[in-house]
Design an enzyme around this catalytic site. Structure first.
Site, PDB file in Angstrom:
ATOM      1  N   ARG A   1       0.837  -1.214   0.000  1.00 55.11           N
ATOM      2  CA  ARG A   1       0.000   0.000   0.000  1.00 55.11           C
ATOM      3  C   ARG A   1       0.863   1.252   0.000  1.00 55.11           C
ATOM      4  NH1 ARG A   1      -4.429   0.733   4.648  1.00 55.11           N
ATOM      5  NH2 ARG A   1      -2.576   1.145   5.898  1.00 55.11           N
TER       6      ARG A   1
ATOM      7  N   LYS B   1      -2.572   7.084   1.288  1.00 55.88           N
ATOM      8  CA  LYS B   1      -2.276   7.344   2.697  1.00 55.88           C
ATOM      9  C   LYS B   1      -1.154   8.376   2.732  1.00 55.88           C
ATOM     10  CE  LYS B   1      -1.976   4.698   7.006  1.00 55.88           C
ATOM     11  NZ  LYS B   1      -3.014   5.408   7.731  1.00 55.88           N
TER      12      LYS B   1
ATOM     13  N   GLU C   1     -15.952   6.767   5.891  1.00 60.65           N
ATOM     14  CA  GLU C   1     -15.182   6.057   6.913  1.00 60.65           C
ATOM     15  C   GLU C   1     -15.109   6.930   8.152  1.00 60.65           C
ATOM     16  OE1 GLU C   1     -11.049   5.462   5.731  1.00 60.65           O
ATOM     17  OE2 GLU C   1     -10.979   7.421   4.775  1.00 60.65           O
TER      18      GLU C   1
HETATM   19  N1  PXG Z   1      -9.010   5.061   7.310  1.00 56.50           N
HETATM   20  C1  PXG Z   1      -8.091   6.003   7.543  1.00 56.50           C
HETATM   21  C2  PXG Z   1      -8.345   7.384   7.079  1.00 56.50           C
HETATM   22  C3  PXG Z   1      -6.905   5.672   8.207  1.00 56.50           C
HETATM   23  O1  PXG Z   1      -5.976   6.602   8.403  1.00 56.50           O
HETATM   24  C4  PXG Z   1      -7.690   3.401   8.389  1.00 56.50           C
HETATM   25  C5  PXG Z   1      -8.838   3.781   7.711  1.00 56.50           C
HETATM   26  C6  PXG Z   1      -7.523   1.951   8.774  1.00 56.50           C
HETATM   27  O2  PXG Z   1      -6.586   1.332   7.909  1.00 56.50           O
HETATM   28  P1  PXG Z   1      -5.675   0.120   8.412  1.00 56.50           P
HETATM   29  O3  PXG Z   1      -4.842  -0.226   7.251  1.00 56.50           O
HETATM   30  O4  PXG Z   1      -4.876   0.653   9.574  1.00 56.50           O
HETATM   31  O5  PXG Z   1      -6.600  -0.960   8.806  1.00 56.50           O
HETATM   32  C7  PXG Z   1      -6.680   4.360   8.634  1.00 56.50           C
HETATM   33  C8  PXG Z   1      -5.388   4.020   9.302  1.00 56.50           C
HETATM   34  C9  PXG Z   1      -3.380   6.331  14.654  1.00 56.50           C
HETATM   35  C10 PXG Z   1      -3.531   6.375  13.187  1.00 56.50           C
HETATM   36  O6  PXG Z   1      -2.260   6.625  15.121  1.00 56.50           O
HETATM   37  C11 PXG Z   1      -4.336   5.443  12.545  1.00 56.50           C
HETATM   38  C12 PXG Z   1      -4.482   5.480  11.183  1.00 56.50           C
HETATM   39  C13 PXG Z   1      -3.844   6.462  10.512  1.00 56.50           C
HETATM   40  C14 PXG Z   1      -3.063   7.377  11.148  1.00 56.50           C
HETATM   41  C15 PXG Z   1      -2.891   7.341  12.502  1.00 56.50           C
HETATM   42  O7  PXG Z   1      -4.367   6.036  15.330  1.00 56.50           O
HETATM   43  N2  PXG Z   1      -5.325   4.550  10.603  1.00 56.50           N
END
Ligand code: PXG
Length: 289
Positions: free
Chosen positions: A50, A149, A182
């Protein structure tokens, strides 16, 4: 703590990058958040893939191969003796001039931080999270595609501010068409009977890796998984709603916009999936030797 900066492991206080880095000047870069469970880096390949897709989408050439990147993550975990924790992998456009032109940036900068993680309080996993719908809409895909991301998380930060100012920790973000996209840092699922429904990524969601794992594990437990457009009607009338993310894992939502969802606490499907996910974290991962 040792931090990886461009191929070198340095002490935390020496982990520094230039003020001319376009990651700082313009949020020009990409990142990943990765978990380490039981001495293994969880779903590492998926995160690396990713990261490289995000980089490709913003025309950023990463100065190392995906294999080298994966090895650097493992090496940083090892140097910090990390058994359970959180890895933040950051790639910036690099040092450039005080102007937007990304072609002035000679080389991407790679930073890897292996640290602890701040989770939601444990009781919330039993009681359920309260969330609100916020007015800050998710970025339009043709402005900044939410599948990237990127280091520009202001859209999410503004949504988080609205949630916190309303007295809750997370929120539902809608896309410019008004469909559910989301949460500010998590994906969202609705449970209706034996069916799980999550918005397709074109509705403005990140291709979450926890989301992906849930979609793979759920059929084994007898649930059908669908990607479908959701409105707030679908959230308010759901049997259960839960969020998924690397940090949150799987967390049930009890209340949305002050309305109880289902029984007003995490339901049996959410709890069963969370348990199966926890089991999966023991099985999957690249060992840190
Ligand atoms: N949506 C967004 C906008 C995210 O940033 C997720 C969904 C979940 O994706 P994953 O691949 O983790 O299942 C994310 C990711 C934190 C933190 O420190 C968490 C994310 C991003 C930045 C910081 O809590 N989550």
């Amino acid at each position: 703590m040792k931090v990886y900066v461009n191929g070198r492991l340095v002490a935390e206080q020496n982990a520094k990058i230039s003020v001319f880095d376009h990651g700082l000047l313009y949020g020009d870069g990409v990142f990943e958040g990765i978990r380490v469970y039981h001495g293994k880096v969880f779903t590492l390949k998926r995160h690396i893939d990713r990261l490289y897709r995000s980089a490709k989408a913003i025309a950023l050439t990463i100065s190392m191969t995906p294999e080298e990147m994966a090895a650097a993550v493992v090496k940083t975990c090892k140097a910090n003796k990390l058994k359970n924790g959180y890895v933040r992998l950051i790639v910036t456009r690099g040092v450039g001039t005080l102007g937007l032109n990304p072609y002035q940036c000679k080389e991407s900068q790679v930073i890897i931080i292996a640290a602890g993680i701040q989770l939601y309080p444990v009781e919330l996993y039993k009681e359920g999270l309260s969330i609100v719908t916020v007015g800050t809409m998710r970025n339009h895909p043709e402005a900044i595609n939410p599948r990237i991301k990127s280091l520009n998380y202001l859209n999410n930060v503004l949504a988080k501010i609205e949630a916190l100012n309303s007295g809750v920790m997370e929120c539902v973000m809608l896309n410019p068409q008004g469909y559910v996209a989301e949460a500010s840092g998590d994906n969202i699922f609705v449970v209706r009977g034996k069916t799980l429904i999550t918005p397709p990524v074109w509705c403005g969601a990140l291709e979450g890796i926890t989301r992906e794992v849930v979609m793979e594990l759920a059929p084994e437990l007898g649930y059908e998984v669908k990607e479908d457009v959701l409105t707030r009607y679908d959230l308010y009338t759901a049997d259960e709603v839960f969020l998924t993310g690397t940090a949150a894992e799987i967390i049930g939502v009890g209340v949305i916009d002050r309305r109880p969802i289902g029984e007003g606490k995490p339901g049996p499907v959410t709890l069963q999936l969370a348990e199966r996910f926890r089991e999966f974290t023991r099985q999957e991962g690249v060992p840190i030797q």
